[in-house]
Enzyme design. Structure first.
Site, PDB file in Angstrom:
ATOM      1  N   HIS A  65       0.862  -1.179   0.000  1.00 50.48           N
ATOM      2  CA  HIS A  65       0.000   0.000   0.000  1.00 50.48           C
ATOM      3  C   HIS A  65       0.901   1.232   0.000  1.00 50.48           C
ATOM      4  O   HIS A  65       2.022   1.192   0.510  1.00 50.48           O
ATOM      5  CB  HIS A  65      -0.867  -0.038   1.269  1.00 50.48           C
ATOM      6  CG  HIS A  65      -1.930   1.001   1.348  1.00 50.48           C
ATOM      7  ND1 HIS A  65      -1.662   2.313   1.692  1.00 50.48           N
ATOM      8  CD2 HIS A  65      -3.273   0.933   1.161  1.00 50.48           C
ATOM      9  CE1 HIS A  65      -2.796   2.993   1.711  1.00 50.48           C
ATOM     10  NE2 HIS A  65      -3.790   2.192   1.387  1.00 50.48           N
ATOM     11  N   ASP A 116       3.281  -3.984   8.134  1.00 48.21           N
ATOM     12  CA  ASP A 116       1.994  -3.314   7.985  1.00 48.21           C
ATOM     13  C   ASP A 116       0.912  -4.365   8.206  1.00 48.21           C
ATOM     14  O   ASP A 116       0.669  -5.221   7.349  1.00 48.21           O
ATOM     15  CB  ASP A 116       1.905  -2.713   6.578  1.00 48.21           C
ATOM     16  CG  ASP A 116       0.518  -2.174   6.228  1.00 48.21           C
ATOM     17  OD1 ASP A 116      -0.393  -2.251   7.081  1.00 48.21           O
ATOM     18  OD2 ASP A 116       0.352  -1.691   5.090  1.00 48.21           O
ATOM     19  N   GLN A 145      -4.398  -5.098   7.273  1.00 53.28           N
ATOM     20  CA  GLN A 145      -5.366  -6.053   6.732  1.00 53.28           C
ATOM     21  C   GLN A 145      -5.348  -7.388   7.461  1.00 53.28           C
ATOM     22  O   GLN A 145      -5.991  -8.346   7.022  1.00 53.28           O
ATOM     23  CB  GLN A 145      -5.086  -6.280   5.234  1.00 53.28           C
ATOM     24  CG  GLN A 145      -5.205  -5.053   4.380  1.00 53.28           C
ATOM     25  CD  GLN A 145      -6.626  -4.527   4.291  1.00 53.28           C
ATOM     26  OE1 GLN A 145      -7.591  -5.269   4.468  1.00 53.28           O
ATOM     27  NE2 GLN A 145      -6.775  -3.238   4.019  1.00 53.28           N
ATOM     28  N   LYS A 155     -10.256  -0.839  10.754  1.00 56.87           N
ATOM     29  CA  LYS A 155     -10.304  -2.026   9.900  1.00 56.87           C
ATOM     30  C   LYS A 155     -10.571  -3.294  10.708  1.00 56.87           C
ATOM     31  O   LYS A 155     -10.591  -4.395  10.159  1.00 56.87           O
ATOM     32  CB  LYS A 155      -9.003  -2.157   9.105  1.00 56.87           C
ATOM     33  CG  LYS A 155      -8.798  -1.032   8.082  1.00 56.87           C
ATOM     34  CD  LYS A 155      -7.518  -1.239   7.294  1.00 56.87           C
ATOM     35  CE  LYS A 155      -7.190  -0.039   6.420  1.00 56.87           C
ATOM     36  NZ  LYS A 155      -8.141   0.154   5.308  1.00 56.87           N
ATOM     37  N   CYS A 179      -4.662   2.466  -3.704  1.00 59.65           N
ATOM     38  CA  CYS A 179      -3.413   2.998  -3.135  1.00 59.65           C
ATOM     39  C   CYS A 179      -2.273   2.004  -3.318  1.00 59.65           C
ATOM     40  O   CYS A 179      -1.461   1.789  -2.402  1.00 59.65           O
ATOM     41  CB  CYS A 179      -3.582   3.362  -1.659  1.00 59.65           C
ATOM     42  SG  CYS A 179      -4.822   4.633  -1.370  1.00 59.65           S
TER      43      CYS A 179
END
Length: 409
Positions: free
Chosen positions: A123, A200, A203, A226, A366
């Site tokens: 991303h 990261d 998700q 999220k 993104c």
């Protein structure tokens, strides 16, 4: 609040909405998840009963707010199995967390000629900050490429790693392909050459358990919104020694021990990173979201999402002209399905689906370098949460078929 995954959607008021005369099939969960009533109630309760600034007042409301805020820090530490609450920093979200590491920690260990390794599936929030720090320090940015199945090429990754590799920053789960990366293995490979590993997890944390000690990563970032919590709140996990050495990214009230005319002594981590008035209500809402997830339990959540994703993959790929990107094996991907219908721009497809009450995302998500690598400018993306069901899936597939027929594709 219920503990039956089949009726958990009843806890989410917005899922009762009607859009364009159709029941809402909300399938943009990779962008943001909806909020259960328990989270909404936690936010309202704070504002109705405990609204005060934290860490400063000695009166009852301030002490109650502070106690709740710090209790969530412990809750988050337990949720991701951090070694200490001192390793949990509250931020505005994953983007802020990653930027802070890139802007404040990275320059302390990088010099010209060093290398930063990221992947082509990142991303922009885990790509642009590393571009910027590479430009400022003279370090070189290198990329892990994809295999034909939409997974990271571990052989090529191994070839990239060398004594000049100082930082490796990777997504745990691709927001486009749904690929679940083998972070534990990739972290061990990076540590073998002495690199610091940043993950990261935006998700990941709402879909399966994350254990930062098992992964052995050095930093891990994720967002509340999220994983069924409020917007405006995120977490940066960092090894205590690294956070101790890392300079603050922002300066202001509450993060200091002493300020004189010419010098400031900062509090130890995590306090030195939390300048000013923090998003107190959002932190409390994040705690409610974590409690909700733990109440449902990971086995039920994972089973529901995997079943829906596998069925959606099968039914979408059965439609002539539909291409679905990413791994074919359901256990190797999360509940994200990016796809295109030949002859129709993803934005047009998303508009047609919205007329049928189906909310999906369309665009480059993104992740423009990945789009270039896939040979497309954009994709449509349907992403599932545990509260989605067979009716949502049927609406999606039926709407895609209707779009194909309407445009005579």
């Amino acid at each position: 609040m219920v503990n039956d995954i089949a009726i958990a959607r009843n806890d989410f008021p917005i899922l009762k909405e009607v859009v364009n005369g159709q029941p809402l099939a909300y399938l943009d969960n990779a962008a943001t998840t909806q909020k259960p009533q328990a989270v909404i109630d936690a936010l309202v309760h704070y504002y109705q009963h405990d609204n005060a600034n934290i860490h400063r007042g000695v009166y009852t409301l301030a002490e109650r707010a502070t106690e709740q805020y710090e209790a969530v820090r412990q809750q988050v530490a337990t949720f991701i199995n951090a070694a200490s609450v001192a390793e949990i920093v509250f931020t505005r979200g994953t983007t802020t967390s990653l930027n802070w590491v890139a802007q404040t920690y990275a320059p302390t260990i990088l010099q010209a000629g060093d290398e930063i390794v990221i992947s082509i599936m990142e991303h922009h929030s885990n790509l642009v900050p590393w571009q910027q720090v590479a430009q400022r320090t003279g370090a070189k940015l290198r990329y892990v490429e994809l295999t034909a199945s939409g997974e990271l090429d571990l052989a090529q990754y191994g070839d990239l790693l060398n004594a000049r590799t100082k930082i490796v920053s990777l997504t745990h789960v691709s927001n486009v392909l749904g690929t679940i990366n083998p972070i534990k293995k990739m972290t061990a490979m990076a540590h073998a050459v002495g690199a610091t590993v940043v993950i990261d997890g935006a998700q990941a944390t709402g879909h399966f358990p994350v254990d930062v000690q098992e992964l052995d990563c050095d930093f891990y970032a994720f967002s509340g919104h999220k994983m069924y919590g409020p917007t405006g709140i995120g977490v940066l996990y960092g090894r205590e020694a690294l956070l101790t050495a890392m300079p603050p990214a922002e300066f202001g009230g509450e993060m200091i021990n002493l300020v004189t005319r010419q010098k400031t002594d900062f509090k130890p981590a995590p306090a030195k990173f939390e300048a000013g008035t923090m998003p107190i209500a959002q932190v409390i809402g994040l705690g409610a979201a974590i409690s909700y997830l733990q109440h449902l339990g990971w086995p039920a959540i994972i089973a529901q999402e995997q079943q829906l994703t596998a069925q959606a993959y099968q039914e979408l790929t059965a439609i002539t002209g539909v291409t679905v990107y990413g791994p074919t094996e359901p256990t190797r991907r999360s509940s994200v399905l990016s796809f295109n219908l030949q002859g129709l721009h993803p934005h047009d497809l998303a508009t047609v689906l919205d007329m049928q009450g189906v909310a999906i995302r369309a665009g480059h998500h993104c992740a423009q370098p990945l789009m270039t690598d896939l040979g497309v400018s954009a994709t449509a993306r349907a992403s599932f949460a545990f509260y989605n069901n067979q009716a949502d899936l049927r609406q999606l597939v039926t709407a895609v078929q209707a779009a194909k027929e309407f445009f005579k594709l």
